[in-house]
Design a protein around this motif. Structure first.
Motif, PDB file in Angstrom:
ATOM      1  N   ASP A 178     -12.837  85.362  43.978  1.00  0.00           N
ATOM      2  CA  ASP A 178     -13.753  86.284  44.644  1.00  0.00           C
ATOM      3  C   ASP A 178     -13.253  87.717  44.621  1.00  0.00           C
ATOM      4  OD1 ASP A 178     -11.579  85.713  46.231  1.00  0.00           O
ATOM      5  OD2 ASP A 178     -12.690  85.803  48.111  1.00  0.00           O
ATOM      6  N   LEU A 179     -12.204  87.995  43.849  1.00  0.00           N
ATOM      7  CA  LEU A 179     -11.622  89.336  43.792  1.00  0.00           C
ATOM      8  C   LEU A 179     -11.828  89.938  42.399  1.00  0.00           C
ATOM      9  CD1 LEU A 179      -8.219  88.645  45.607  1.00  0.00           C
ATOM     10  CD2 LEU A 179     -10.326  89.583  46.605  1.00  0.00           C
ATOM     11  N   THR A 180     -12.203  91.200  42.369  1.00  0.00           N
ATOM     12  CA  THR A 180     -12.397  91.905  41.108  1.00  0.00           C
ATOM     13  C   THR A 180     -11.453  93.094  41.051  1.00  0.00           C
ATOM     14  OG1 THR A 180     -14.731  91.266  41.012  1.00  0.00           O
ATOM     15  CG2 THR A 180     -14.036  93.120  39.631  1.00  0.00           C
ATOM     16  N   PHE A 181     -10.681  93.167  39.962  1.00  0.00           N
ATOM     17  CA  PHE A 181      -9.676  94.211  39.813  1.00  0.00           C
ATOM     18  C   PHE A 181     -10.017  95.120  38.635  1.00  0.00           C
ATOM     19  CE2 PHE A 181      -7.638  90.719  41.927  1.00  0.00           C
ATOM     20  CZ  PHE A 181      -6.761  91.298  42.826  1.00  0.00           C
ATOM     21  N   VAL A 182      -9.809  96.408  38.827  1.00  0.00           N
ATOM     22  CA  VAL A 182      -9.838  97.351  37.718  1.00  0.00           C
ATOM     23  C   VAL A 182      -8.416  97.439  37.177  1.00  0.00           C
ATOM     24  CG1 VAL A 182     -10.232  99.738  37.012  1.00  0.00           C
ATOM     25  CG2 VAL A 182     -11.758  98.656  38.672  1.00  0.00           C
ATOM     26  N   VAL A 183      -8.250  97.139  35.907  1.00  0.00           N
ATOM     27  CA  VAL A 183      -6.917  97.094  35.302  1.00  0.00           C
ATOM     28  C   VAL A 183      -6.585  98.462  34.709  1.00  0.00           C
ATOM     29  CG1 VAL A 183      -5.428  95.930  33.643  1.00  0.00           C
ATOM     30  CG2 VAL A 183      -7.268  94.653  34.778  1.00  0.00           C
ATOM     31  N   ALA A 184      -5.492  99.036  35.166  1.00  0.00           N
ATOM     32  CA  ALA A 184      -5.056 100.327  34.642  1.00  0.00           C
ATOM     33  C   ALA A 184      -4.436 100.140  33.266  1.00  0.00           C
ATOM     34  CB  ALA A 184      -4.047 100.967  35.591  1.00  0.00           C
ATOM     35  N   LEU A 185      -4.319 101.232  32.535  1.00  0.00           N
ATOM     36  CA  LEU A 185      -3.669 101.175  31.235  1.00  0.00           C
ATOM     37  C   LEU A 185      -2.239 100.680  31.385  1.00  0.00           C
ATOM     38  CD1 LEU A 185      -4.870 104.499  29.557  1.00  0.00           C
ATOM     39  CD2 LEU A 185      -5.409 102.170  28.814  1.00  0.00           C
ATOM     40  N   PRO A 186      -1.772  99.775  30.514  1.00  0.00           N
ATOM     41  CA  PRO A 186      -0.387  99.306  30.602  1.00  0.00           C
ATOM     42  C   PRO A 186       0.590 100.472  30.486  1.00  0.00           C
ATOM     43  CG  PRO A 186      -1.664  97.955  29.080  1.00  0.00           C
ATOM     44  CD  PRO A 186      -2.517  99.133  29.416  1.00  0.00           C
ATOM     45  N   SER A 187       1.711 100.336  31.169  1.00  0.00           N
ATOM     46  CA  SER A 187       2.729 101.388  31.151  1.00  0.00           C
ATOM     47  C   SER A 187       4.097 100.768  30.930  1.00  0.00           C
ATOM     48  CB  SER A 187       2.709 102.159  32.469  1.00  0.00           C
ATOM     49  OG  SER A 187       3.137 101.324  33.529  1.00  0.00           O
ATOM     50  N   ASP A 188       5.127 101.594  31.005  1.00  0.00           N
ATOM     51  CA  ASP A 188       6.496 101.123  30.808  1.00  0.00           C
ATOM     52  C   ASP A 188       7.087 100.496  32.062  1.00  0.00           C
ATOM     53  OD1 ASP A 188       6.514 101.963  28.168  1.00  0.00           O
ATOM     54  OD2 ASP A 188       7.252 103.958  28.673  1.00  0.00           O
ATOM     55  N   ARG A 189       6.295 100.354  33.092  1.00  0.00           N
ATOM     56  CA  ARG A 189       6.768  99.718  34.317  1.00  0.00           C
ATOM     57  C   ARG A 189       7.204  98.289  34.024  1.00  0.00           C
ATOM     58  NH1 ARG A 189       3.123 100.676  38.249  1.00  0.00           N
ATOM     59  NH2 ARG A 189       3.915  98.986  39.551  1.00  0.00           N
ATOM     60  N   GLN A 190       8.008  97.715  34.905  1.00  0.00           N
ATOM     61  CA  GLN A 190       8.521  96.366  34.713  1.00  0.00           C
ATOM     62  C   GLN A 190       7.812  95.325  35.576  1.00  0.00           C
ATOM     63  OE1 GLN A 190      10.906  95.675  32.327  1.00  0.00           O
ATOM     64  NE2 GLN A 190      10.516  97.827  31.824  1.00  0.00           N
ATOM     65  N   THR A 191       6.965  95.785  36.482  1.00  0.00           N
ATOM     66  CA  THR A 191       6.353  94.872  37.442  1.00  0.00           C
ATOM     67  C   THR A 191       4.842  95.051  37.473  1.00  0.00           C
ATOM     68  OG1 THR A 191       6.598  96.468  39.239  1.00  0.00           O
ATOM     69  CG2 THR A 191       8.398  94.892  38.919  1.00  0.00           C
ATOM     70  N   ILE A 192       4.172  94.067  38.060  1.00  0.00           N
ATOM     71  CA  ILE A 192       2.739  94.175  38.338  1.00  0.00           C
ATOM     72  C   ILE A 192       2.581  94.687  39.767  1.00  0.00           C
ATOM     73  CG2 ILE A 192       0.563  92.913  38.558  1.00  0.00           C
ATOM     74  CD1 ILE A 192       1.597  90.908  36.538  1.00  0.00           C
ATOM     75  N   GLU A 193       1.566  95.507  39.975  1.00  0.00           N
ATOM     76  CA  GLU A 193       1.311  96.055  41.312  1.00  0.00           C
ATOM     77  C   GLU A 193      -0.174  95.980  41.623  1.00  0.00           C
ATOM     78  OE1 GLU A 193       1.717 100.262  43.795  1.00  0.00           O
ATOM     79  OE2 GLU A 193       2.293 100.161  41.679  1.00  0.00           O
ATOM     80  N   ILE A 194      -0.485  95.567  42.849  1.00  0.00           N
ATOM     81  CA  ILE A 194      -1.861  95.590  43.348  1.00  0.00           C
ATOM     82  C   ILE A 194      -1.984  96.734  44.337  1.00  0.00           C
ATOM     83  CG2 ILE A 194      -3.586  94.387  44.750  1.00  0.00           C
ATOM     84  CD1 ILE A 194      -2.467  91.753  43.694  1.00  0.00           C
ATOM     85  N   ILE A 195      -3.012  97.550  44.163  1.00  0.00           N
ATOM     86  CA  ILE A 195      -3.297  98.620  45.116  1.00  0.00           C
ATOM     87  C   ILE A 195      -4.695  98.413  45.659  1.00  0.00           C
ATOM     88  CG2 ILE A 195      -3.685 101.091  45.416  1.00  0.00           C
ATOM     89  CD1 ILE A 195      -1.482 101.639  43.471  1.00  0.00           C
ATOM     90  N   ARG A 219      -8.847 102.941  49.400  1.00  0.00           N
ATOM     91  CA  ARG A 219      -9.515 103.111  50.671  1.00  0.00           C
ATOM     92  C   ARG A 219     -10.970 102.682  50.622  1.00  0.00           C
ATOM     93  NH1 ARG A 219      -9.839 108.770  53.646  1.00  0.00           N
ATOM     94  NH2 ARG A 219     -11.859 108.925  52.644  1.00  0.00           N
ATOM     95  N   ASP A 220     -11.588 102.749  49.458  1.00  0.00           N
ATOM     96  CA  ASP A 220     -12.983 102.310  49.355  1.00  0.00           C
ATOM     97  C   ASP A 220     -13.089 100.811  49.133  1.00  0.00           C
ATOM     98  OD1 ASP A 220     -12.067 102.094  46.784  1.00  0.00           O
ATOM     99  OD2 ASP A 220     -13.637 103.289  45.859  1.00  0.00           O
ATOM    100  N   ALA A 221     -11.946 100.099  49.315  1.00  0.00           N
ATOM    101  CA  ALA A 221     -11.867  98.636  49.196  1.00  0.00           C
ATOM    102  C   ALA A 221     -11.906  98.157  47.753  1.00  0.00           C
ATOM    103  CB  ALA A 221     -12.938  97.934  50.026  1.00  0.00           C
ATOM    104  N   SER A 222     -11.872  99.053  46.790  1.00  0.00           N
ATOM    105  CA  SER A 222     -11.739  98.615  45.403  1.00  0.00           C
ATOM    106  C   SER A 222     -10.292  98.211  45.136  1.00  0.00           C
ATOM    107  CB  SER A 222     -12.165  99.732  44.437  1.00  0.00           C
ATOM    108  OG  SER A 222     -11.326 100.864  44.566  1.00  0.00           O
ATOM    109  N   LEU A 223     -10.102  97.370  44.134  1.00  0.00           N
ATOM    110  CA  LEU A 223      -8.780  96.817  43.840  1.00  0.00           C
ATOM    111  C   LEU A 223      -8.328  97.286  42.458  1.00  0.00           C
ATOM    112  CD1 LEU A 223      -9.430  93.150  45.036  1.00  0.00           C
ATOM    113  CD2 LEU A 223      -8.369  95.010  46.333  1.00  0.00           C
TER     114      LEU A 223
END
Length: 272
Positions: free
Chosen positions: A38-55, A58-62
């Motif tokens: 029941d959750l919909t996420f907008v996936v950001a462009l991949p980066s050099d980060r080492q981890t996954i992050e959920i933000i 404030r408008d309740a978008s994910l």
């Protein structure tokens, strides 16, 4: 980019994937949408980060931030582990986030600056004359209110005036945090009160122009939060320990920020 959250305290406690996992299977594309139950996420462009992050915005978008080579399977497993946390944050938003504050650019409308409210006066100044605050009132050319240029003119005032104020305000906090050379700016940040640029020269803390409507003590909390992010990206126990050392009463300010944020004007206006 680390970010201070908004009234629902969204980004103040993002969750990050603590381990590396296999990278086989279908790769997750950036700038796409991932539906997980029941959750919909907008996936950001991949980066050099080492981890996954959920933000949780404030408008309740994910938003889902991912490293290069992240598979759909890995992302779905991570979301499954954090599902309860995501729903708790969405519930907080239901309780704390109200409809957007809407202003009218008419004589007597109220606009806040550093916790105080000032009435608007429509002047006979030529169009394009900068907004000014004098004798306890904001002054805006009447023609700019009529043509719909009032919101952008007010935003420019907050950015220009607030930029000067924030560069002075951050100095003692930066010195306490061991970051005397950090730069500060005021700009639009969407649904975030603040953000940091921990790399580059100079390192920088950014404040949302709308935050200038808040009392200085709440702005101080945003500054302390972002200064701490210059050295600690995640919200670890060490992060909060540093915040507490710099501002022992930060929890009260954090709670107040979550509540008062829904009363802050973010630029929405109705036409005269």
């Amino acid at each position: 980019m680390t970010a201070i959250a908004t009234p629902a305290d969204s980004s103040l406690a993002p969750h990050r994937d603590p381990t590396d996992s296999e990278r086989d299977g279908k790769l997750l594309d950036g700038e796409s949408t991932l539906i997980a139950g029941d959750l919909t996420f907008v996936v950001a462009l991949p980066s050099d980060r080492q981890t996954i992050e959920i933000i949780v915005e404030r408008d309740a978008s994910l938003q889902l931030k991912i490293p290069h080579g992240t598979t759909v399977e890995r992302a779905e497993q991570f979301i499954a582990k954090k599902r309860q946390w995501v729903h708790s944050k969405l519930s907080e938003k239901d309780a704390l986030t109200g409809p957007p504050v809407v202003k009218q650019f008419v004589e007597g409308e109220g606009f806040a600056y550093l916790g105080h409210s000032y009435r608007l006066t429509l002047s006979d100044d030529p169009p394009g004359t900068k907004v000014r605050l004098g004798r306890g009132r904001f002054h805006l050319p009447a023609v700019d209110a009529i043509t719909g240029d009032g919101p952008s003119a007010m935003r420019r005032w907050y950015i220009d005036t607030g930029g000067t104020w924030i560069r002075r305000r951050i100095q003692p906090w930066a010195a306490r945090a061991g970051e005397p050379d950090v730069d500060a700016e005021v700009r639009g940040l969407g649904y975030r009160w603040g953000s940091t640029r921990p790399t580059g020269v100079p390192r920088r803390v950014s404040l949302h122009w709308a935050a200038l409507q808040m009392p200085p003590t709440l702005i101080d909390y945003i500054l302390v939060h972002e200064l701490t992010h210059l050295r600690e990206v995640n919200h670890t126990p060490d992060f909060w320990s540093t915040v507490a050392r710099l501002m022992p009463d930060y929890e009260a300010h954090k709670t107040t920020l979550a509540t008062i944020g829904k009363t802050i004007w973010l630029g929405t206006a109705t036409k005269v």
